[in-house]
Design an enzyme around this catalytic site. Structure first.
Site, PDB file in Angstrom:
ATOM      1  CE  LYS A  17      -1.324   2.184   3.541  1.00 14.77           C
ATOM      2  NZ  LYS A  17      -1.688   2.815   4.916  1.00 14.77           N
ATOM      3  CG  ASN A  18       2.827   2.376   3.465  1.00  8.67           C
ATOM      4  OD1 ASN A  18       1.620   2.856   3.482  1.00  8.67           O
ATOM      5  ND2 ASN A  18       3.465   2.057   4.591  1.00  8.67           N
TER       6      ASN A  18
ATOM      7  CB  CYS B  31      -2.910   6.250  11.963  1.00  9.76           C
ATOM      8  SG  CYS B  31      -3.873   4.818  11.147  1.00  9.76           S
TER       9      CYS B  31
ATOM     10  NE  ARG C 261       1.199  10.342  10.554  1.00 11.64           N
ATOM     11  CZ  ARG C 261       0.811   9.400   9.939  1.00 11.64           C
ATOM     12  NH1 ARG C 261       1.352   8.327   9.552  1.00 11.64           N
ATOM     13  NH2 ARG C 261      -0.610   9.186   9.967  1.00 11.64           N
TER      14      ARG C 261
ATOM     15  CG  ASP D  45       4.468   1.337   9.442  1.00 12.16           C
ATOM     16  OD1 ASP D  45       4.041   2.196  10.430  1.00 12.16           O
ATOM     17  OD2 ASP D  45       4.696   1.391   8.487  1.00 12.16           O
TER      18      ASP D  45
ATOM     19  NE  ARG E  48      -6.234   4.567   6.863  1.00  9.22           N
ATOM     20  CZ  ARG E  48      -4.966   4.899   7.286  1.00  9.22           C
ATOM     21  NH1 ARG E  48      -4.754   4.860   8.584  1.00  9.22           N
ATOM     22  NH2 ARG E  48      -4.076   5.541   6.688  1.00  9.22           N
TER      23      ARG E  48
END
Length: 416
Positions: free
Chosen positions: A22-23, A116, A121, A304, A396
């Site tokens: 996904k990233n 999230c 961030r 992560d 997600r």
């Protein structure tokens, strides 16, 4: 809202196929804005964030089609310059549209991003970089508005190796005038995958994967086809699923070379991970030892994976220590693991985990994407039934995780 219910105590066995990252996919979806020609992306996970980004691109003016092979993208000549709040608020990666819109249209307006709740961030690193390329930046009424008649390549040095800022500025620089050098750039595999895609489009990018990326601007880019890399975080999560249940599984479509820091730690604790010709074999039957983990930017230990490894250490004899250096709110899974019987103490950004013999099933609540995965892992080994609510966080980042785990022998179901 959907829930996941797990009855723990089953050793996992069998094969699992890892989805695309996904990233990696998200910035590549955005990079299709850099050309009017058609681009085809394959190995893209069918996830909520992917579809949200598709909606952002459609709102800007792209044509997006889903096929059995993947997704095709074609940016229309007349793009809109605004990424609307209704979409951007749900996903932080939406801010990546700034780079392509600014360099192609001379203007971009995007709502301040959401995502999230794991930390602040801020996007100041992105904005400082765009200013150095020649953009004027204004923040007003919840939107960031950037303007530039043209962007001129320059040297940009990050104070922190931000993944998003590296991606955003790379995409702007490929069509800027002259040469751009990004120092202290993020080094993640997802950065390399974006660079590979941009090069296929005709960009001149070198150094991706190192701390210094060099980009020579070109006048135009063209369409291409690209296969997204496998998801390293999903791979790591399934490795831990095997270890925490004392199981043995084969993992296909995975890249171990993207997980060196994690594999290092798992080898230390006693998990056996073997690279075969076309799969990874994970043997979690050995007795495990406690760990000391400190999250760092890539190639250091990934933030992560912190929550998932913590779940494993909750049932590993001895005391493990976790130091979280990336996000200030990334211990929100601790209170939920404690509800399941975990013994965890917190002091600032450090967690002390004393392994217990058994976790107990309980009703728990997901607070963010990786915390959700940690609760699923804990549920796999806990005695009794674990009921996890708010799993939209899980959706997600993990494609059909309950289906994949069920095929490995887990007693797990999604309740609509």
């Amino acid at each position: 809202m959907d829930r996941i219910v797990i009855t723990g105590g089953r050793k996992l066995k069998g094969e699992v196929i890892i989805s695309g990252s996904k990233n990696a996919a998200l910035p590549i979806q955005v990079a299709t804005l850099l050309t009017d020609e058609r681009c085809l992306l394959t190995n893209v996970p069918r996830l909520r964030d992917i579809y949200t980004m598709n909606e952002v691109l459609k709102a800007i003016g792209s044509e997006v089609k889903e096929t059995t092979a993947g997704f095709s993208f074609q940016s229309k000549p007349k793009q809109k310059k605004v990424a609307p709040y209704e979409l951007v608020k749900t996903m932080r990666a939406s801010v990546l549209v700034v780079g392509p819109l600014l360099v192609r249209l001379g203007e971009a307006k995007v709502a301040l991003p959401g995502g999230c709740a794991i930390g602040q961030r801020p996007i100041n690193i992105h904005l400082d970089g765009f200013k150095k390329l020649g953009a004027k930046v204004e923040i007003k009424e919840g939107y960031v508005h950037l303007k530039a008649k043209k962007l001129i390549g320059t040297k940009i040095t990050f104070g922190f190796p931000s993944v998003g800022a590296t991606e955003n500025l790379m995409m702007a620089a490929v069509l800027s005038e002259g040469r751009t050098i990004i120092e202290n750039a993020a080094r993640e595999p997802e950065i390399v995958d974006l660079a590979d895609f941009l090069v296929k489009m005709g960009a001149q990018v070198s150094g991706a994967g190192s701390g210094v990326i060099k980009i020579n601007g070109v006048k135009e880019l063209h369409g291409c086809e690209h296969r997204v890399i496998p998801d390293r975080i999903e791979t790591g999560t399934f490795i831990i699923a095997s270890a925490i249940t004392g199981g043995e599984i084969k993992i296909r479509n995975a890249r171990l070379d993207h997980l060196d820091a994690l594999i290092d730690k798992l080898n230390q604790t006693g998990v056996k991970i073997e690279k075969k010709e076309d799969y990874i074999l994970v043997d979690g039957t050995s007795k495990l030892s406690p760990l000391e983990i400190e999250t760092m930017p890539y190639p250091g230990f990934p933030t992560d994976m912190q929550a998932q490894v913590m779940s494993l250490m909750c049932v590993t004899p001895g005391t493990s220590i976790f130091t979280e250096n990336i996000f200030e709110n990334r211990f929100m899974h601790v209170s939920e693991l404690q509800r399941m019987g975990a013994e965890i103490g917190l002091k600032g950004n450090v967690a002390f985990v004393k392994g217990v013999k058994n976790l107990s099933g309980a009703p728990v609540m997901a607070t963010d994407l990786r915390a959700s995965a940690a609760l699923v892992l804990a549920g796999l080994v806990a005695k009794g039934e674990t009921d996890i609510s708010r799993i939209y966080h899980l959706d997600r980042g993990y494609e059909q995780i309950e289906v994949k785990l069920a095929k490995l022998g887990a007693k797990i179901k999604r309740i609509k």
